[in-house]
Design an enzyme around this catalytic site. Structure first.
Site, mmCIF file in Angstrom:
data_model
loop_
_atom_site.group_PDB
_atom_site.id
_atom_site.type_symbol
_atom_site.label_atom_id
_atom_site.label_comp_id
_atom_site.label_asym_id
_atom_site.label_seq_id
_atom_site.Cartn_x
_atom_site.Cartn_y
_atom_site.Cartn_z
ATOM 1 N N ARG A 82 -13.554 -6.343 5.133
ATOM 2 C CA ARG A 82 -14.819 -5.749 4.664
ATOM 3 C C ARG A 82 -15.421 -6.542 3.499
ATOM 4 N NH1 ARG A 82 -14.814 -1.696 8.251
ATOM 5 N NH2 ARG A 82 -13.004 -0.349 8.353
ATOM 6 N N ASP B 152 -15.014 3.398 3.102
ATOM 7 C CA ASP B 152 -14.959 2.017 3.619
ATOM 8 C C ASP B 152 -16.278 1.274 3.421
ATOM 9 O OD1 ASP B 152 -12.351 2.403 4.379
ATOM 10 O OD2 ASP B 152 -12.836 2.879 6.463
ATOM 11 N N ARG C 168 0.835 -1.212 0.000
ATOM 12 C CA ARG C 168 0.000 0.000 0.000
ATOM 13 C C ARG C 168 0.873 1.267 0.000
ATOM 14 N NH1 ARG C 168 -4.560 -0.919 4.410
ATOM 15 N NH2 ARG C 168 -5.278 1.077 3.557
ATOM 16 N N GLN D 90 -5.672 9.458 7.097
ATOM 17 C CA GLN D 90 -4.411 8.904 7.608
ATOM 18 C C GLN D 90 -3.256 9.850 7.296
ATOM 19 O OE1 GLN D 90 -4.199 4.898 6.090
ATOM 20 N NE2 GLN D 90 -5.894 4.220 7.369
HETATM 21 C C1 S3P Z 1 -8.873 5.707 8.286
HETATM 22 C C2 S3P Z 1 -8.885 6.458 7.138
HETATM 23 C C3 S3P Z 1 -9.290 5.915 5.820
HETATM 24 C C4 S3P Z 1 -10.061 4.614 5.973
HETATM 25 C C5 S3P Z 1 -9.402 3.659 6.927
HETATM 26 C C6 S3P Z 1 -9.294 4.297 8.315
HETATM 27 C C7 S3P Z 1 -8.435 6.343 9.542
HETATM 28 O O1 S3P Z 1 -8.133 5.661 5.048
HETATM 29 O O2 S3P Z 1 -10.233 3.998 4.710
HETATM 30 O O3 S3P Z 1 -10.140 2.471 7.035
HETATM 31 O O4 S3P Z 1 -8.657 5.786 10.636
HETATM 32 O O5 S3P Z 1 -7.847 7.439 9.461
HETATM 33 P P1 S3P Z 1 -7.412 6.821 4.174
HETATM 34 O O6 S3P Z 1 -6.879 7.836 5.092
HETATM 35 O O7 S3P Z 1 -6.322 6.098 3.436
HETATM 36 O O8 S3P Z 1 -8.466 7.349 3.266
#
Ligand code: S3P
Length: 421
Positions: A380, A307, A114, A161
């Site tokens: 999921r 998600d 990733r 994130q």
């Molecule tokens: C999350 C942010 C999302 C989400 C992940 C959890 C988080 O990802 O898809 O399941 O807790 O900040 P991205 O920041 O890559 O969009």
């Protein structure tokens, strides 16, 4: 097929559970986390915090973090393993970028594929030294942190994130650190930093945090995870004669995109007893069987339901007409390529679905057929397949269900309970 009936609750929110451990580890004093999600992902965060010298106790859904302040973190003796968890790796990268020592972050095979350049780049601009595999694209990441300068970072992706990694690093920097995001992503980090005593300023899509705050340990009650609840919500909408209530679900507006889309499609979903807990809005959600019609999903709503797209695709297969999902290329960078996974699963079940570079098109209204589905190691996808299987003709077999413990270890028990009420 039996009707689905009853009242259930879902485990604590995954995003909030991660943040409670991390921010608790940076604070001084005790942070008690009630309704903590003891899934594999959050346990990876707890282990990483321990490896940095923080006392973390997890006992079922209660966790206690004894923080001694941001400057008390110590160099880990070994590689930190984030397992399957992107949140652990990216948020911890922010903390480690601020910490004046050497560390290495790795993860499982899926996580090592990733994209990590999206956090390496801004953290390096702030002054950290981070290198990763394949020209700084992938983990393992080697981090030499410390000496950060506050910056304004204009992020090309709407990712909580990425935003959180930069804001957490900003706690260690002198002065203000700001992130400007292209669309609103989940804002749990901002809310929780404020709750712990940091200065956070939000102006439209620009979020700024002041460095070197005095964070104090807090008691936190984590709301139920809307990203887990949504599987029962789609089940309740698509199974005939269903009437389900899910108690105590977080309804932070940065997370409710899927419910808004389902309501637009005709779903009977109501919020009951709306309240606020530790700066996060919470409600009980009642859902009943509904006739759905297809819709368009794209633009700024995508980060607010990213998600939930696998299970929204299942709802779309039940809807009259066509549902188009666009602007969702980010789905390809999740635990698996979720565009390919969703299209493959629904096509195998007899639905008419087309893959697009940034989404998919579902021509709904045809009854699904039971088949064998491969989870591709993605929690999921297991739950989306289970919901599809509820209304499919014949038996649905899901292979590779072990990964469900990443976010919802008891999912099948709760689903079974709703089936036998
Ligand atoms: C999350 C942010 C999302 C989400 C992940 C959890 C988080 O990802 O898809 O399941 O807790 O900040 P991205 O920041 O890559 O969009």
């Amino acid at each position: 097929m039996r009707a689905l009936r009853g009242t259930v609750s879902v485990p604590g929110d995954k995003s909030i559970s991660h943040r409670a451990i991390i921010i608790g580890a940076l604070a001084r004093g005790e942070t008690e986390i009630i309704n903590f999600l003891p899934g594999d992902d959050c346990l990876s965060t707890a282990r990483a915090a321990r490896a940095l010298g923080v006392e973390v106790h997890v006992d079922g859904d209660r966790a206690v973090v004894i923080g001694r302040g941001m400057d008390a973190l110590r160099e880990p003796e070994d590689v930190l393993d984030a397992g399957n968890s992107g949140t652990t790796m990216r948020l911890m990268a922010g903390v480690l970028a601020g910490s004046p020592f050497f560390s290495v972050l790795t993860g499982d095979k899926s996580l090592r594929r990733r994209p990590m350049g999206r956090v390496i780049e801004p953290l390096c601009t702030m002054g950290a030294q981070i290198t990763g595999r394949c020209g700084n694209a992938y983990a393992p990441l080697a981090i030499k942190g410390g000496g950060l300068r506050g910056k304004e970072y204009v992020s090309p992706v709407a990712s909580a994130q990425v935003k959180s990694a930069v804001l957490l690093a900003g706690l260690f920097a002198e002065g203000w650190t700001a992130v400007v995001e292209p669309a609103q992503s989940r804002d749990h980090t901002e809310r929780m930093l404020r709750y712990f005593g940091a200065r956070v300023e939000v102006d439209g899509r620009r979020i700024a945090v002041l460095g070197r705050p005095e964070l104090r340990g807090k008691k936190i009650t984590v709301p139920g995870d809307i990203s887990s609840a949504v599987f029962f919500i789609v089940a309740g909408v698509t199974v005939p004669d269903a009437d389900i209530t899910i108690n105590n679900v977080g309804i932070n507006p940065t997370r409710t995109g899927a419910l808004e889309v389902l309501q637009r499609m005709g779903a009977d979903i109501t919020y009951v007893n709306t309240r606020e807990v530790n700066g996060e809005p919470v409600a009980d959600i009642r859902v009943r069987s509904s006739e759905l019609t297809g819709t368009e999903i794209g633009g700024d709503i995508i980060p607010r339901l990213i998600d939930e797209l696998p299970v929204l695709a299942v709802a779309a297969a039940h809807a009259r007409g066509t549902t188009v999902v666009r602007d969702a290329r980010e789905l390809r960078y999740k635990e698996t390529d979720r565009i390919a996974a969703v299209v493959d699963m629904l096509c195998k079940m007899g639905a008419r679905v087309e893959e697009r570079a940034d989404g998919f098109v579902v021509h709904g209204g045809q009854r699904l057929q039971g088949t064998t589905c491969d989870s591709r190691g993605d929690h999921r996808m297991v739950m989306a397949a289970a919901v599809a299987g509820l209304t499919a003709k014949g038996e649905t077999i899901i292979e590779g269900t072990d990964c469900i413990k990443v976010s919802y270890p008891g999912f099948f028990r709760t689903l079974y309970y709703l089936c036998v009420q």
